[in-house]
Design a protein around this motif. Structure first.
Motif, PDB file in Angstrom:
ATOM      1  N   ARG A  10      15.354  13.706  -1.290  1.00 10.64           N
ATOM      2  CA  ARG A  10      15.959  12.933  -0.425  1.00 10.64           C
ATOM      3  C   ARG A  10      16.383  13.530   0.819  1.00 10.64           C
ATOM      4  O   ARG A  10      16.595  14.912   0.843  1.00 10.64           O
ATOM      5  CB  ARG A  10      17.289  12.021  -1.147  1.00 10.64           C
ATOM      6  CG  ARG A  10      16.760  11.202  -2.210  1.00 10.64           C
ATOM      7  CD  ARG A  10      17.925  10.692  -2.871  1.00 10.64           C
ATOM      8  NE  ARG A  10      17.461  10.032  -3.975  1.00 10.64           N
ATOM      9  CZ  ARG A  10      18.120   9.038  -4.346  1.00 10.64           C
ATOM     10  NH1 ARG A  10      19.104   8.624  -3.798  1.00 10.64           N
ATOM     11  NH2 ARG A  10      17.727   8.377  -5.468  1.00 10.64           N
ATOM     12  N   SER A  11      16.624  12.931   2.051  1.00  4.09           N
ATOM     13  CA  SER A  11      17.137  13.542   3.390  1.00  4.09           C
ATOM     14  C   SER A  11      18.481  14.318   2.824  1.00  4.09           C
ATOM     15  O   SER A  11      18.613  15.389   3.657  1.00  4.09           O
ATOM     16  CB  SER A  11      17.531  12.652   4.513  1.00  4.09           C
ATOM     17  OG  SER A  11      18.686  11.663   4.138  1.00  4.09           O
ATOM     18  N   GLU A  22      22.777  16.406   7.436  1.00  5.11           N
ATOM     19  CA  GLU A  22      21.774  15.094   6.800  1.00  5.11           C
ATOM     20  C   GLU A  22      21.217  14.462   7.987  1.00  5.11           C
ATOM     21  O   GLU A  22      20.148  13.892   7.578  1.00  5.11           O
ATOM     22  CB  GLU A  22      22.739  14.228   6.010  1.00  5.11           C
ATOM     23  CG  GLU A  22      22.038  13.578   4.905  1.00  5.11           C
ATOM     24  CD  GLU A  22      22.914  12.685   4.318  1.00  5.11           C
ATOM     25  OE1 GLU A  22      22.357  11.510   3.777  1.00  5.11           O
ATOM     26  OE2 GLU A  22      23.810  13.126   3.762  1.00  5.11           O
ATOM     27  N   ARG A  23      21.688  14.574   9.035  1.00  5.59           N
ATOM     28  CA  ARG A  23      21.173  13.710  10.352  1.00  5.59           C
ATOM     29  C   ARG A  23      19.721  14.573  10.768  1.00  5.59           C
ATOM     30  O   ARG A  23      18.939  13.736  11.141  1.00  5.59           O
ATOM     31  CB  ARG A  23      22.149  13.988  11.416  1.00  5.59           C
ATOM     32  CG  ARG A  23      21.562  13.135  12.779  1.00  5.59           C
ATOM     33  CD  ARG A  23      21.343  11.827  12.756  1.00  5.59           C
ATOM     34  NE  ARG A  23      20.918  11.276  13.786  1.00  5.59           N
ATOM     35  CZ  ARG A  23      19.856  10.531  13.915  1.00  5.59           C
ATOM     36  NH1 ARG A  23      18.991  10.352  13.094  1.00  5.59           N
ATOM     37  NH2 ARG A  23      19.279  10.314  15.232  1.00  5.59           N
ATOM     38  N   ARG A  26      16.556  13.102   8.850  1.00 11.84           N
ATOM     39  CA  ARG A  26      16.437  11.618   9.397  1.00 11.84           C
ATOM     40  C   ARG A  26      15.806  11.566  10.754  1.00 11.84           C
ATOM     41  O   ARG A  26      14.914  10.917  10.943  1.00 11.84           O
ATOM     42  CB  ARG A  26      17.830  10.974   9.189  1.00 11.84           C
ATOM     43  CG  ARG A  26      18.169  10.647   7.733  1.00 11.84           C
ATOM     44  CD  ARG A  26      19.624  10.110   7.820  1.00 11.84           C
ATOM     45  NE  ARG A  26      19.999   9.844   6.445  1.00 11.84           N
ATOM     46  CZ  ARG A  26      21.278   9.419   6.298  1.00 11.84           C
ATOM     47  NH1 ARG A  26      22.022   9.166   7.130  1.00 11.84           N
ATOM     48  NH2 ARG A  26      21.544   9.507   5.199  1.00 11.84           N
ATOM     49  N   ARG A  27      16.257  12.660  11.610  1.00 11.67           N
ATOM     50  CA  ARG A  27      15.835  12.620  13.073  1.00 11.67           C
ATOM     51  C   ARG A  27      14.247  13.079  12.919  1.00 11.67           C
ATOM     52  O   ARG A  27      13.551  12.420  13.713  1.00 11.67           O
ATOM     53  CB  ARG A  27      16.710  13.568  13.918  1.00 11.67           C
ATOM     54  CG  ARG A  27      16.295  13.424  15.510  1.00 11.67           C
ATOM     55  CD  ARG A  27      17.169  14.160  16.219  1.00 11.67           C
ATOM     56  NE  ARG A  27      16.602  15.512  16.287  1.00 11.67           N
ATOM     57  CZ  ARG A  27      17.214  16.640  16.379  1.00 11.67           C
ATOM     58  NH1 ARG A  27      18.544  16.770  16.288  1.00 11.67           N
ATOM     59  NH2 ARG A  27      16.571  17.699  16.479  1.00 11.67           N
ATOM     60  N   ALA A  30      12.281  10.034  12.120  1.00 11.27           N
ATOM     61  CA  ALA A  30      12.278   8.844  13.003  1.00 11.27           C
ATOM     62  C   ALA A  30      11.485   9.320  14.401  1.00 11.27           C
ATOM     63  O   ALA A  30      10.742   8.638  14.926  1.00 11.27           O
ATOM     64  CB  ALA A  30      13.839   8.794  13.620  1.00 11.27           C
ATOM     65  N   GLN A  38       7.457   6.132   2.591  1.00  9.32           N
ATOM     66  CA  GLN A  38       8.378   5.067   2.752  1.00  9.32           C
ATOM     67  C   GLN A  38       7.894   4.162   2.035  1.00  9.32           C
ATOM     68  O   GLN A  38       6.742   3.616   1.893  1.00  9.32           O
ATOM     69  CB  GLN A  38       8.290   4.387   4.029  1.00  9.32           C
ATOM     70  CG  GLN A  38       9.533   3.722   4.356  1.00  9.32           C
ATOM     71  CD  GLN A  38       9.790   3.182   5.818  1.00  9.32           C
ATOM     72  OE1 GLN A  38       9.055   3.694   6.803  1.00  9.32           O
ATOM     73  NE2 GLN A  38      10.475   2.380   6.085  1.00  9.32           N
TER      74      GLN A  38
END
Length: 73
Positions: A10-11, A22-23, A26-27, A30, A38
């Protein structure tokens, strides 16, 4: 089509492996800078994609040559 392994981190786990927040993972997802899987709202990053990302962004050190006067080029 091969079935992805069930050990896709997971992230939060990816962030820990990369030593980032953790961002950051995710970036990457994105911005479509890393391969991900997904299913509904759940996003997983395959281990192979993580290895490819690290290898593709690894910068090797430069070997400097010494001149006759002992200074680097």
């Amino acid at each position: 089509m091969p079935v992805p392994s069930l050990d896709q981190p997971r992230s939060a786990q990816v962030a820990e492996l990369l030593g980032t927040t953790e961002r950051f993972p995710r970036r990457l997802v994105a911005e479509r800078r890393i391969t991900f899987v997904q299913v509904g709202r759940h996003v997983r990053i395959p281990e192979r994609a993580l290895v490819d990302f690290i290898e593709g962004n690894t910068i090797e050190p430069v070997q400097r040559r010494r001149t006759r006067h002992g200074r680097a080029d």
